[in-house]
Design a protein around this motif. Structure first.
Motif, PDB file in Angstrom:
ATOM      1  N   TYR A  40      37.678  34.700 -35.339  1.00 11.48           N
ATOM      2  CA  TYR A  40      37.304  33.287 -35.427  1.00 11.48           C
ATOM      3  C   TYR A  40      35.786  33.139 -35.415  1.00 11.48           C
ATOM      4  N   MET A  41      35.351  31.997 -35.943  1.00 10.00           N
ATOM      5  CA  MET A  41      33.947  31.606 -35.929  1.00 10.00           C
ATOM      6  C   MET A  41      33.890  30.206 -35.333  1.00 10.00           C
ATOM      7  N   PRO A  42      33.155  30.018 -34.234  1.00 11.87           N
ATOM      8  CA  PRO A  42      32.951  28.646 -33.769  1.00 11.87           C
ATOM      9  C   PRO A  42      32.121  27.892 -34.822  1.00 11.87           C
ATOM     10  N   GLN A  43      32.453  26.621 -35.051  1.00 13.04           N
ATOM     11  CA  GLN A  43      31.675  25.850 -36.020  1.00 13.04           C
ATOM     12  C   GLN A  43      30.206  25.919 -35.621  1.00 13.04           C
ATOM     13  N   LYS A 144      36.648  27.451 -35.968  1.00 14.23           N
ATOM     14  CA  LYS A 144      37.197  26.649 -34.867  1.00 14.23           C
ATOM     15  C   LYS A 144      36.139  25.656 -34.383  1.00 14.23           C
ATOM     16  N   ALA A 145      36.517  24.794 -33.445  1.00 16.16           N
ATOM     17  CA  ALA A 145      35.574  23.855 -32.838  1.00 16.16           C
ATOM     18  C   ALA A 145      34.422  24.638 -32.205  1.00 16.16           C
ATOM     19  N   ALA A 146      33.250  24.047 -32.163  1.00 11.29           N
ATOM     20  CA  ALA A 146      32.079  24.715 -31.584  1.00 11.29           C
ATOM     21  C   ALA A 146      32.323  25.132 -30.136  1.00 11.29           C
ATOM     22  N   THR A 147      33.194  24.423 -29.438  1.00  5.12           N
ATOM     23  CA  THR A 147      33.474  24.705 -28.018  1.00  5.12           C
ATOM     24  C   THR A 147      34.735  25.556 -27.824  1.00  5.12           C
ATOM     25  N   TYR A 148      35.330  26.055 -28.911  1.00  4.92           N
ATOM     26  CA  TYR A 148      36.577  26.823 -28.843  1.00  4.92           C
ATOM     27  C   TYR A 148      36.412  28.050 -27.956  1.00  4.92           C
ATOM     28  N   HIS A 149      37.408  28.281 -27.115  1.00  9.75           N
ATOM     29  CA  HIS A 149      37.469  29.502 -26.306  1.00  9.75           C
ATOM     30  C   HIS A 149      38.895  30.023 -26.388  1.00  9.75           C
ATOM     31  N   SER A 151      40.895  31.852 -24.680  1.00  6.61           N
ATOM     32  CA  SER A 151      41.788  31.867 -23.521  1.00  6.61           C
ATOM     33  C   SER A 151      42.379  30.481 -23.251  1.00  6.61           C
ATOM     34  N   THR A 152      41.672  29.428 -23.661  1.00  7.32           N
ATOM     35  CA  THR A 152      42.201  28.080 -23.451  1.00  7.32           C
ATOM     36  C   THR A 152      42.808  27.494 -24.716  1.00  7.32           C
ATOM     37  N   GLY A 153      42.440  28.065 -25.871  1.00  9.82           N
ATOM     38  CA  GLY A 153      42.941  27.554 -27.135  1.00  9.82           C
ATOM     39  C   GLY A 153      42.178  26.354 -27.650  1.00  9.82           C
ATOM     40  N   HIS A 154      41.111  25.947 -26.941  1.00  8.19           N
ATOM     41  CA  HIS A 154      40.271  24.841 -27.427  1.00  8.19           C
ATOM     42  C   HIS A 154      38.883  24.889 -26.817  1.00  8.19           C
TER      43      HIS A 154
END
Length: 154
Positions: A40-43, A144-149, A151-154
């Motif tokens: 994945y790539m955070p935005q 993904k969202a800039a804050t995506y992690h 382990s939490t899925g968001h």
């Protein structure tokens, strides 16, 4: 006659099985067997730079080495490690036999530099991973969202 024929057939079968057991392919062979998970790539929050994360899994009996990454989205992709809060560019990363190489937030990561376009959440970025021994792997990396992690899925 039947007994001789059965013995010859059994002998031929045993010989074929013995030869199959000596082949160099399959799990546990002396080759790397690479695959990728969780890319994945955070935005990107910057117009010219982004980070990328993934895990390279090696199920084979030989180590390999990630030597470069390319994409049409960036002018260059560099490999970085992070230790003690310090980011250092690396020329390659080892992938141990029967092991994995993890690129995760706060640790090893890919830096997409000189972005040609700014990837947006919901899009995918195609990257090509190149290795010292194995053939290249092409990976679709979701943005993904800039804050995506993970382990939490968001």
């Amino acid at each position: 006659m039947r007994r001789a024929s059965a013995a010859l057939t059994a002998g031929a079968l045993a010989g074929a099985l013995a030869l199959t057991g000596c082949s160099g392919s399959g799990p546990g062979s002396d080759e790397a067997e690479l695959s990728v998970s969780s890319p994945y790539m955070p935005q990107p929050v910057s117009a010219d730079m982004a980070a990328g994360f993934l895990t390279i899994i090696n199920k084979g009996g030989a180590a390999d080495e990630l030597t470069s990454v390319t994409t049409d989205v960036a002018g260059q992709v560099t490999l970085h490690s992070t230790a003690g809060g310090t980011m250092t560019e690396q020329s390659s990363f080892a992938i141990p036999a029967h092991g994995r190489l993890v690129f995760a937030s706060g640790g090893n990561h890919l830096m997409f530099e000189k972005l040609k376009r700014r990837p947006k959440q919901g899009q995918t970025v195609t990257v090509k991973l190149r290795f010292a021994e194995s053939g290249p792997l092409t990976v679709e990396m979701p943005v993904k969202a800039a804050t995506y992690h993970p382990s939490t899925g968001h």
